[in-house]
Each structure stands twice: as structure tokens, then as C-alpha cells.
Motif scaffolding. Structure first.
Motif, PDB file in Angstrom:
ATOM      1  N   GLU A  16       0.870  -1.255  -0.103  1.00  0.00           N
ATOM      2  CA  GLU A  16      -0.048   0.099   0.045  1.00  0.00           C
ATOM      3  C   GLU A  16       0.753   1.303  -0.043  1.00  0.00           C
ATOM      4  O   GLU A  16       0.440   2.223  -0.837  1.00  0.00           O
ATOM      5  CB  GLU A  16      -1.037  -0.012   1.107  1.00  0.00           C
ATOM      6  CG  GLU A  16      -1.991  -1.013   0.998  1.00  0.00           C
ATOM      7  CD  GLU A  16      -3.186  -0.455   0.186  1.00  0.00           C
ATOM      8  OE1 GLU A  16      -3.575   0.902   0.337  1.00  0.00           O
ATOM      9  OE2 GLU A  16      -3.717  -1.210  -0.511  1.00  0.00           O
ATOM     10  N   LYS A  60       2.272   2.034  -3.506  1.00  0.00           N
ATOM     11  CA  LYS A  60       1.120   2.281  -4.240  1.00  0.00           C
ATOM     12  C   LYS A  60       1.029   3.764  -3.902  1.00  0.00           C
ATOM     13  O   LYS A  60       0.967   4.652  -5.097  1.00  0.00           O
ATOM     14  CB  LYS A  60      -0.065   1.510  -4.249  1.00  0.00           C
ATOM     15  CG  LYS A  60      -1.176   2.045  -4.980  1.00  0.00           C
ATOM     16  CD  LYS A  60      -2.446   1.019  -4.859  1.00  0.00           C
ATOM     17  CE  LYS A  60      -2.953   0.996  -3.608  1.00  0.00           C
ATOM     18  NZ  LYS A  60      -4.204   0.151  -3.626  1.00  0.00           N
ATOM     19  N   LEU A 102      -2.915   3.179 -10.685  1.00  0.00           N
ATOM     20  CA  LEU A 102      -2.039   2.838  -9.615  1.00  0.00           C
ATOM     21  C   LEU A 102      -3.029   2.812  -8.212  1.00  0.00           C
ATOM     22  O   LEU A 102      -2.776   1.731  -7.528  1.00  0.00           O
ATOM     23  CB  LEU A 102      -0.964   3.721  -9.203  1.00  0.00           C
ATOM     24  CG  LEU A 102       0.340   3.539 -10.237  1.00  0.00           C
ATOM     25  CD1 LEU A 102       1.262   4.826  -9.865  1.00  0.00           C
ATOM     26  CD2 LEU A 102       0.813   1.966 -10.072  1.00  0.00           C
ATOM     27  N   VAL A 113      -4.217  -1.810  -9.149  1.00  0.00           N
ATOM     28  CA  VAL A 113      -3.336  -2.690  -8.468  1.00  0.00           C
ATOM     29  C   VAL A 113      -3.363  -2.956  -7.368  1.00  0.00           C
ATOM     30  O   VAL A 113      -3.910  -2.482  -6.370  1.00  0.00           O
ATOM     31  CB  VAL A 113      -1.863  -1.815  -8.399  1.00  0.00           C
ATOM     32  CG1 VAL A 113      -0.825  -2.832  -7.873  1.00  0.00           C
ATOM     33  CG2 VAL A 113      -1.333  -1.349  -9.963  1.00  0.00           C
TER      34      VAL A 113
END
Length: 78
Positions: free
Chosen positions: A7, A10, A74, A78
Motif C-alpha cells: 500500500e 502504491k 495505480l 493494482v
């Protein structure tokens, strides 16, 4: 623990794509400023350069839109 690092990566990637959007804003300002500078120096040639102004702004803005799309990918894909 592993999910938190993914996370974090990202969100760092999304933050970096914001640089591209800021760069597009600077590019559009640069194109418009140079057009205005040239138009003030030679007002008779300003009308013939309007198409070039819009093409330059479109190319600069397209890069910002691409950066925005990468940020969305993104964040959500993802």
C-alpha cells in the motif's frame, strides 16, 4: 506487514505521478506565456499563431492527462 508495504509503494507511486501533472501545468503556462509575449511584440502575426498555441497546449495537457490516468491505475487497478 507485507500488505502495508505494498500500500505504501502504491501511494508513493501515485504521489510521483503528481509530478507529471504539475509539469503539464507548467508546460501550459509556458506555452501561453510565450505566445502572449510574441503577440505583444508582433500583434499582426498573432492571429496566424493561434492554431500553434492550441496545439502546443493540447500536447502539454495530454501529458498531464496521461499522468492522471497512471495515478488512477495505480490507485484502483493494482
Amino acid at each position: 506487514m507485507e500488505g502495508n508495504i505494498a500500500e505504501l509503494g502504491k501511494y508513493i507511486g501515485v504521489g510521483l505521478t503528481a509530478i507529471g501533472m504539475g509539469g503539464a501545468a507548467i508546460g501550459v503556462g509556458n506555452v501561453a506565456g510565450n505566445y502572449l509575449s510574441g503577440a505583444l511584440r508582433n500583434p499582426s502575426a498573432a492571429a496566424s499563431q493561434t492554431a500553434t498555441l492550441f496545439i502546443g497546449m493540447a500536447f502539454a495537457e495530454a501529458l498531464g492527462i496521461f499522468s492522471f490516468l497512471v495515478a488512477l491505475l495505480l490507485m484502483f487497478a493494482v
